[in-house]
Design an enzyme around this catalytic site. Structure first.
Site, PDB file in Angstrom:
ATOM      1  N   HIS A  93       5.963   7.282  17.566  1.00 49.90           N
ATOM      2  CA  HIS A  93       7.101   6.963  18.304  1.00 49.90           C
ATOM      3  C   HIS A  93       7.213   7.799  19.696  1.00 49.90           C
ATOM      4  O   HIS A  93       6.896   9.019  19.757  1.00 49.90           O
ATOM      5  CB  HIS A  93       8.652   7.210  17.434  1.00 49.90           C
ATOM      6  CG  HIS A  93       8.818   8.665  17.329  1.00 49.90           C
ATOM      7  ND1 HIS A  93       8.079   9.282  16.335  1.00 49.90           N
ATOM      8  CD2 HIS A  93       9.851   9.525  17.703  1.00 49.90           C
ATOM      9  CE1 HIS A  93       8.608  10.596  15.973  1.00 49.90           C
ATOM     10  NE2 HIS A  93       9.574  10.520  16.949  1.00 49.90           N
ATOM     11  N   HIS A  95      10.388   8.684  22.611  1.00 50.33           N
ATOM     12  CA  HIS A  95      11.561   9.063  22.983  1.00 50.33           C
ATOM     13  C   HIS A  95      11.739   8.589  24.383  1.00 50.33           C
ATOM     14  O   HIS A  95      11.057   8.799  25.509  1.00 50.33           O
ATOM     15  CB  HIS A  95      12.104  10.271  22.845  1.00 50.33           C
ATOM     16  CG  HIS A  95      12.125  10.813  21.526  1.00 50.33           C
ATOM     17  ND1 HIS A  95      13.043  11.009  20.803  1.00 50.33           N
ATOM     18  CD2 HIS A  95      10.924  11.715  20.748  1.00 50.33           C
ATOM     19  CE1 HIS A  95      12.723  11.481  19.508  1.00 50.33           C
ATOM     20  NE2 HIS A  95      11.570  12.011  19.683  1.00 50.33           N
TER      21      HIS A  95
END
Ligand SMILES: [Zn+2]
Length: 130
Positions: A93, A95
């Site tokens: 992932h 951010h």
């Protein structure tokens, strides 16, 4: 992966405030935001680390991250969108922290709010990329 929280979000077993979705990637609001609009962009396929992805997919991944970041710049009228690759959740992932340069003010850890359903809906509506 069955026990992976992000895979469960991808599968629709856990709800999220969606910002963007295509056949391979998903962007959604972090439910414990560090700043308003804190967003996670993930590949739908499970990889432990961003750097585990095949090179061809990393290219598409960054195109999606760029698309979301540039959308935030436009919608929020702020040039600076901080991005961060760390890996505390074991599913790749990235951010995105939409914030003005020099004005980044992360909520202190003990004061990080949970995203309420009302706030999540409001922000998702404002930030959604169609
Ligand atoms: Zn996963």
């Amino acid at each position: 992966m069955e026990d992976c929280i992000f895979c469960q979000i991808v599968a629709g077993k856990i709800p999220c405030f969606k910002i963007y979705e295509d056949d391979s990637f998903l962007a959604f609001l972090d439910i414990n935001p560090w700043v308003e609009g804190h967003t996670l962009v993930i590949p739908k396929k499970h990889y432990r680390w961003v750097w585990d992805m095949p090179e061809e997919e990393v290219g598409r991944y960054f195109q999606v991250v760029s698309k979301v970041a540039n959308h935030y710049r436009k919608v929020l009228g702020e040039e600076f969108v901080m991005s961060w690759i760390y890996g505390e959740i074991p599913h790749a992932h990235i951010h995105l922290f939409p914030a003005a340069r020099g004005k980044i003010a992360f909520y202190p850890k003990e004061k990080r709010p949970s995203l309420s359903p009302e706030e999540g809906k409001r922000l998702a509506k404002k930030l959604m990329l169609k």
